[in-house]
Design an enzyme around this catalytic site. Structure first.
Site, PDB file in Angstrom:
ATOM      1  N   HIS A 133      51.056  25.472  53.026  1.00  0.00           N
ATOM      2  CA  HIS A 133      49.403  24.396  52.941  1.00  0.00           C
ATOM      3  C   HIS A 133      48.676  25.223  53.111  1.00  0.00           C
ATOM      4  O   HIS A 133      48.228  24.426  52.305  1.00  0.00           O
ATOM      5  CB  HIS A 133      50.221  23.171  53.794  1.00  0.00           C
ATOM      6  CG  HIS A 133      50.079  21.717  52.668  1.00  0.00           C
ATOM      7  ND1 HIS A 133      50.934  20.789  52.597  1.00  0.00           N
ATOM      8  CD2 HIS A 133      49.320  21.318  52.253  1.00  0.00           C
ATOM      9  CE1 HIS A 133      49.688  19.755  52.241  1.00  0.00           C
ATOM     10  NE2 HIS A 133      48.875  20.050  51.345  1.00  0.00           N
TER      11      HIS A 133
ATOM     12  N   CYS B  53      47.929  48.395  34.433  1.00  0.00           N
ATOM     13  CA  CYS B  53      46.921  47.170  33.727  1.00  0.00           C
ATOM     14  C   CYS B  53      48.291  46.526  35.559  1.00  0.00           C
ATOM     15  O   CYS B  53      47.946  45.430  35.689  1.00  0.00           O
ATOM     16  CB  CYS B  53      47.989  46.834  33.200  1.00  0.00           C
ATOM     17  SG  CYS B  53      49.948  47.020  32.748  1.00  0.00           S
TER      18      CYS B  53
ATOM     19  N   GLU C 119      57.307  51.411  34.481  1.00  0.00           N
ATOM     20  CA  GLU C 119      57.405  50.338  35.421  1.00  0.00           C
ATOM     21  C   GLU C 119      58.062  50.891  36.094  1.00  0.00           C
ATOM     22  O   GLU C 119      58.726  50.478  37.308  1.00  0.00           O
ATOM     23  CB  GLU C 119      57.989  49.266  34.891  1.00  0.00           C
ATOM     24  CG  GLU C 119      55.941  48.628  34.548  1.00  0.00           C
ATOM     25  CD  GLU C 119      56.766  47.108  34.084  1.00  0.00           C
ATOM     26  OE1 GLU C 119      56.030  46.191  34.293  1.00  0.00           O
ATOM     27  OE2 GLU C 119      57.303  47.406  32.495  1.00  0.00           O
TER      28      GLU C 119
ATOM     29  N   ASP D  33      55.595  46.312  39.256  1.00  0.00           N
ATOM     30  CA  ASP D  33      56.867  46.766  39.377  1.00  0.00           C
ATOM     31  C   ASP D  33      57.498  48.352  39.782  1.00  0.00           C
ATOM     32  O   ASP D  33      57.918  48.428  40.266  1.00  0.00           O
ATOM     33  CB  ASP D  33      57.365  46.776  37.645  1.00  0.00           C
ATOM     34  CG  ASP D  33      57.724  44.999  37.392  1.00  0.00           C
ATOM     35  OD1 ASP D  33      58.353  44.615  38.683  1.00  0.00           O
ATOM     36  OD2 ASP D  33      57.419  44.714  36.629  1.00  0.00           O
TER      37      ASP D  33
HETATM   38  C1  PEP Z   1      53.559  45.708  36.656  1.00  0.00           C
HETATM   39  O1  PEP Z   1      54.641  45.433  36.820  1.00  0.00           O
HETATM   40  O2  PEP Z   1      52.649  46.177  37.510  1.00  0.00           O
HETATM   41  C2  PEP Z   1      52.911  44.121  35.781  1.00  0.00           C
HETATM   42  C3  PEP Z   1      51.512  44.469  35.035  1.00  0.00           C
HETATM   43  O3  PEP Z   1      53.401  43.396  34.431  1.00  0.00           O
HETATM   44  P1  PEP Z   1      54.821  41.858  35.314  1.00  0.00           P
HETATM   45  O4  PEP Z   1      53.051  41.745  36.523  1.00  0.00           O
HETATM   46  O5  PEP Z   1      53.827  41.021  34.383  1.00  0.00           O
HETATM   47  O6  PEP Z   1      55.595  42.476  36.024  1.00  0.00           O
HETATM   48 MG    MG Z   2      55.940  44.470  35.241  1.00  0.00          MG
END
Ligand code: PEP
Ligand code: MG
Length: 958
Positions: free
Chosen positions: A585, A892, A821, A845
């Site tokens: 909260h 990403c 990943e 990941d």
């Molecule tokens: C990641 O693992 O960095 C990624 C961009 O994929 P997600 O966060 O959707 O697992």
């Molecule tokens: Mg990922």
């Protein structure tokens, strides 16, 4: 609680389709001044995740958590569509109950509506209603259920007859505030009636405040002149609130279980009276979902229950909830279970344990939502008395906590500790200055109440209006309540001290309040205790902590809603709490108020002294007490610069990002919804660097067909107007479950069947998705990448499917890549680089698998830092391998928008950063401030460290 007024209801609306209806609903909230126009996108985004259709012609559109920033005040608009609209999931909707909620208030609305869903013919009546009042009446009728919980039980009472037991139960009901003394007097005149099996019932409606069932059992079962006495039920009756409870009592008697109640403990007795059978096996699970069991997780729970071979019941441990079928959606939602509450599952017969295990596992895994364990768990460990005082935080050291609300702040600490009040129960135990008879105690209490009222009036005057002043005035009114005073006076006459009498009156009233079904009213219990403490402070001569007049960082155990409402946001520069996770909260409220905050810092944060300067870094999740002059000036500078840079960055958002020496880095946006592509372009994104295509699959009850997918992807590609789109193929399994793609129970789903491994088990699904992507793109730039690839073999298997589809569809500008990943993939990057067109590093990941820390872990996730040198070494290997083959590399994961990480990533040679759309302007701005050479120095420095913290410290010192 949903309290509708006639202005909230809009009758006789017409819409072309569901989208039009949803737009009208959003518009209605805007017109009512409840939300800003941006909330409408949130309604659509939420609908894209899954339908908000509830049943009986009612849908309850509400925004996504991200769109809550557009909510001005919580409220509801009800739109009636008498001719019905076809909802996107094929249901017919006649009523939209559209919710603007800043936190989890929609759970109460949902809960209330489930009762509407249970009533036959209500859909027709809602569609046909021609007055607003009729709709309000149909929606607002909340059933009242009699209370029964551990506090209403009086077990093992040393009574010698059933009258005495009846009186003991009645007195207990009075103590908990369910009845007044006239009820007790009435019970005294009544004879308990026999229910059989040694159970007796006595009941009255006289003096009932809250319908409640009290139960008294004797110290030892005995036999009276009219038969055995195992337990006496004392019912405070009101309307038919007790019907369910008495029906369950009847079934218990039918099953011949009455005698077993004689020596049952509280948990067993409550279980039997909830309808749970004595033969049933039970298992408990704590609800971890941030917003409790709302429609989506409830749906998943029901699906798991329906897959079992026997009926499973579920009840809420807290409160007197009935055990209901876990396979009934309305019943499960109707439990109104919130995060931290406990579900008790029960089932009977062969395989019951497996069924219960499956349900417990499903709840533990979040029921389709990303969940974090309860932070409180770390406080349960027993502590040695001598060691119970935590060690103080060291000065000028960054202490980790959970980042809860972004931003940076520096100000003196104000530590709000709940004061300890020590007083004797009896007046004769008081010291000389306070001792005295009941009249003297009464005079002391009245004087303290008057002084507290005076303090509050002074505070209202200085609070200068607004919500804070309103709450303080309400406290003043509470003090004026004659019943509170009277309750305290009653116990004074028995020799109690003014302190004990007052606190007992407050506590009883607060408990009664907490049991009200209306959640907002129930929250007023905290206010009652607040008022109570003010008076108690005066009586005991203990001063309550008063926040300073100048800006400060509030440091506290945890903050409740009314605490936050009282915060003067002009003075509170930052917030640090000892407890709570990122979804608690306090965190939600801090984000809503725009106060930089870290939560769950542990009890050590409470050792900080008032007035020492503290830095709160809500982005990195750090608390730094007593910063050195050097660190302090750096922080102050950062603060000033930040504001200016944000303004400038936004103005330059559409320009390319180049370092000062001309090195170009593309900045793209991560999207979870194709509808947001236009917004990303508007914020300066040069393309989409990660389209999480799972959302298309999650928004449908079964795998979306080719045409549906083409339409979805085309929406994003059209909006990008020639800019590239990087689409990740379906990444489900693990932390991203898909309801219609059931997976066998796995001990560790994060290392199990997920991502490309899972997709390759159903190649036809992957094939359809690839076909849809290629068709939607035509000649426009499309990049496709496979998630969670571990080596070249997996890539080749997926590419084979791609090649087959490409031969038929032949899109013009396509590249095929993999996400990095899994550490194995980075280590083997040279072999992959020869065959892929690009890599995109998913640092979320990659960090989780490199450091072996679950990315959602409440306590450990703060250590799962993508700037850890081990992760950086894997990124370097990936980039070197790709560049050696002339391939490009993007990042990403969340690291791509981390201010300290941007130079490091550029220095490592990353070609593209894909970040959330809101971050695009600032990331571009950061790139423009760099030179490639400086970026390389950052990268080298980072790589030469041995821990994540060391990397951050070294970079900060630059
Ligand atoms: C990641 O693992 O960095 C990624 C961009 O994929 P997600 O966060 O959707 O697992
Ligand atoms: Mg990922």
């Amino acid at each position: 609680m949903l309290t509708l007024t006639s202005e909230d209801v809009l009758l006789d609306r017409h819409a072309d389709d569901w989208r039009d209806a949803l737009n009208q609903a959003g518009e209605a909230l805007v017109e009512a001044g409840r939300v800003a126009p941006g909330y409408r996108d949130g309604l659509h985004a939420r609908e894209a995740q899954s339908s908000t259709y509830l049943g009986n012609g009612i849908a309850i559109p509400h925004g996504t958590p991200e769109s809550r920033e557009h909510v001005k005040t919580t409220g509801v608009r009800v739109l009636q569509f008498p001719h019905g609209i076809e909802w996107h999931d094929g249901q017919r909707v006649t009523l939209l109950v559209t919710i603007a909620a800043q936190s989890d208030e929609h759970l109460d609305i949902l809960r209330q509506l489930t009762h509407v869903l249970d009533r036959d013919g209500v859909a027709e009546r809602l569609a046909a209603a021609d007055t607003r009042e009729e709709i309000i009446t149909l929606l607002s009728k909340a059933p009242v259920e009699a209370r029964l919980d551990a506090d209403t039980l009086c077990l093992g009472f040393p009574a010698r007859d059933r009258f005495e037991l009846a009186l003991a139960a009645a007195a207990r009901l009075r103590q908990v505030g369910s009845v007044d003394s006239s009820f007790v007097a009435e019970i005294n005149t009544l004879e308990p009636v026999a229910l059989g099996q040694g159970l007796w019932l006595v009941s009255s409606a006289q003096g009932v405040i809250t319908p409640t069932l009290g139960v008294a059992t004797p110290e030892q079962a005995f036999s009276g002149p009219k038969g055995p006495v195992n337990a006496v039920f004392c019912l405070a009756a009101q309307g038919d609130a007790h019907r369910g409870l008495l029906e369950r009592l009847g079934s218990l008697l039918d099953a011949g279980d009455g005698e077993s109640l004689a020596d049952a403990d509280a948990a067993t007795l409550l279980a039997r009276l909830s309808g749970e059978s004595a033969e049933a096996e039970t298992a408990r699970a704590t609800v971890l979902n941030a917003h409790g069991l709302h429609a989506r997780p409830a749906k998943q729970l029901v699906q798991v229950a329906r897959r079992q071979t026997m009926p499973v019941k579920v009840r809420l441990l807290e409160g007197s909830a009935e055990a209901v079928s876990a396979a009934s959606l309305t019943k499960v939602i109707g439990l109104g279970a919130r995060r931290g509450q406990t579900l008790v599952f029960s089932a009977e017969g062969d395989g019951a344990s497996e069924a219960l295990e499956a349900l417990v596992a499903a709840v533990r895994d979040g029921l389709g939502e990303h969940v974090t364990p309860l932070q409180e768990a770390s406080f349960e460990a027993p502590v040695d008395e001598d060691e119970s005082l935590p060690a103080p935080l060291e000065d000028d050291v960054a202490h980790p906590a959970v980042p809860a609300s972004p931003g940076l702040a520096i100000a003196p600490a104000f530590v709000m500790r709940t004061p300890r009040f020590e007083y004797p129960e009896r007046a004769d135990g008081l010291d000389d200055t306070r001792r005295g008879d009941s009249d003297a105690q009464l005079a002391r209490l009245d004087a303290a109440i008057r002084e507290a009222a005076e303090q509050l009036r002074a505070l209202v005057r200085t609070a200068q209006g607004g919500e804070v002043a309103e709450i303080l005035s309400m406290h003043e009114e509470m003090l004026d309540d004659p019943e509170l005073r009277e309750a305290a006076h009653e116990s004074l006459s028995t020799g109690t001290s003014a302190e004990a009498a007052w606190w007992s009156a407050i506590d009883t009233a607060a408990r009664a309040q907490e049991n009200l079904a209306d959640r907002l009213l129930a929250e007023r219990a905290a206010d009652l205790r607040d008022v109570g403490r003010r008076v108690l402070g005066i009586l005991c001569g203990v001063r309550l902590p008063t926040p300073p007049e100048t800006p400060y960082i509030l440091i506290t155990d945890d903050v409740g809603p009314s605490d936050v409402a009282r915060l003067d946001t002009a003075k509170v520069r930052g917030l640090v709490t000892a407890r709570g996770g990122a979804t608690s909260h306090s965190a939600i409220l801090a984000r809503a108020l725009g106060i930089p905050a870290v939560v769950g810092g542990g009890e050590r944060v409470l050792t900080l002294a008032n007035d020492i300067d503290v830095i709160v870094d809500g982005e990195r999740g750090r608390v730094i007490p007593a910063p050195s002059d050097e660190r302090r000036s750096r922080t102050e500078l950062r603060l000033k610069e930040h504001e200016m840079r944000e303004r400038e960055a936004y103005a330059a958002r559409h320009e390319e990002a180049r370092t000062q020496d001309g090195h170009r880095v593309e900045v793209a946006a991560n999207l979870g919804n194709t509808a947001h592509a236009t917004d990303a372009v508007e914020r300066g994104a040069e393309g989409v660097g990660l389209l999480r295509t799972e959302f298309v699959f999650m928004a449908h009850p079964e795998a979306p067909d080719l045409d549906t997918q083409i339409a979805e992807y085309r929406q994003a590609i059209d909006a990008l107007d020639g800019r590239p789109l990087v689409a990740r193929t379906l990444d489900v399994g693990g932390d991203k479950p898909l309801p219609y793609w059931p997976l066998p129970q796995e001990d560790n789903p994060f290392l199990g069947l997920r991502g490309i491994r899972l997709a390759l088990t159903r190649p036809e699904v992957l094939e359809t998705q690839l076909r849809a992507l290629l068709t939607a793109a035509g000649d426009r730039p499309l990049r496709i990448m496979f998630p969670m690839v571990k080596d070249i073999a997996e890539f080749r298997a997926a590419r084979e499917i791609f090649d087959r589809v490409q031969a038929e569809v032949q899109a013009g500008d396509v590249q095929l890549g993999v996400m990095i990943e899994i550490p194995s993939c980075a280590l083997l990057a040279p072999s992959l680089a020869a065959e892929v067109d690009f890599f995109s590093i998913g640092t979320n990941d990659l960090t989780q698998y490199t450091l072996a820390i679950d990315r959602g872990h409440a306590e450990l996730s703060a250590q799962a830092d993508g700037l850890h040198p081990a992760v950086l070494a894997l990124i370097r290997m990936t980039v070197e391998a790709a560049h050696a083959q002339g391939k490009w590399v993007g990042v990403c994961g969340e690291l791509a928008s981390d201010a300290q990480a941007v130079p490091v990533l550029v220095g490592l040679g990353v070609d593209e950063l894909s970040v959330s759309a809101r971050q695009v302007p600032m990331v571009k701005a950061r790139l423009r401030e760099l030179t490639l050479e400086v970026a390389r120095q950052h990268a080298e420095l980072a790589l030469s460290q041995s821990t994540g913290d060391a990397v951050r410290e070294a970079l900060e010192a630059l």
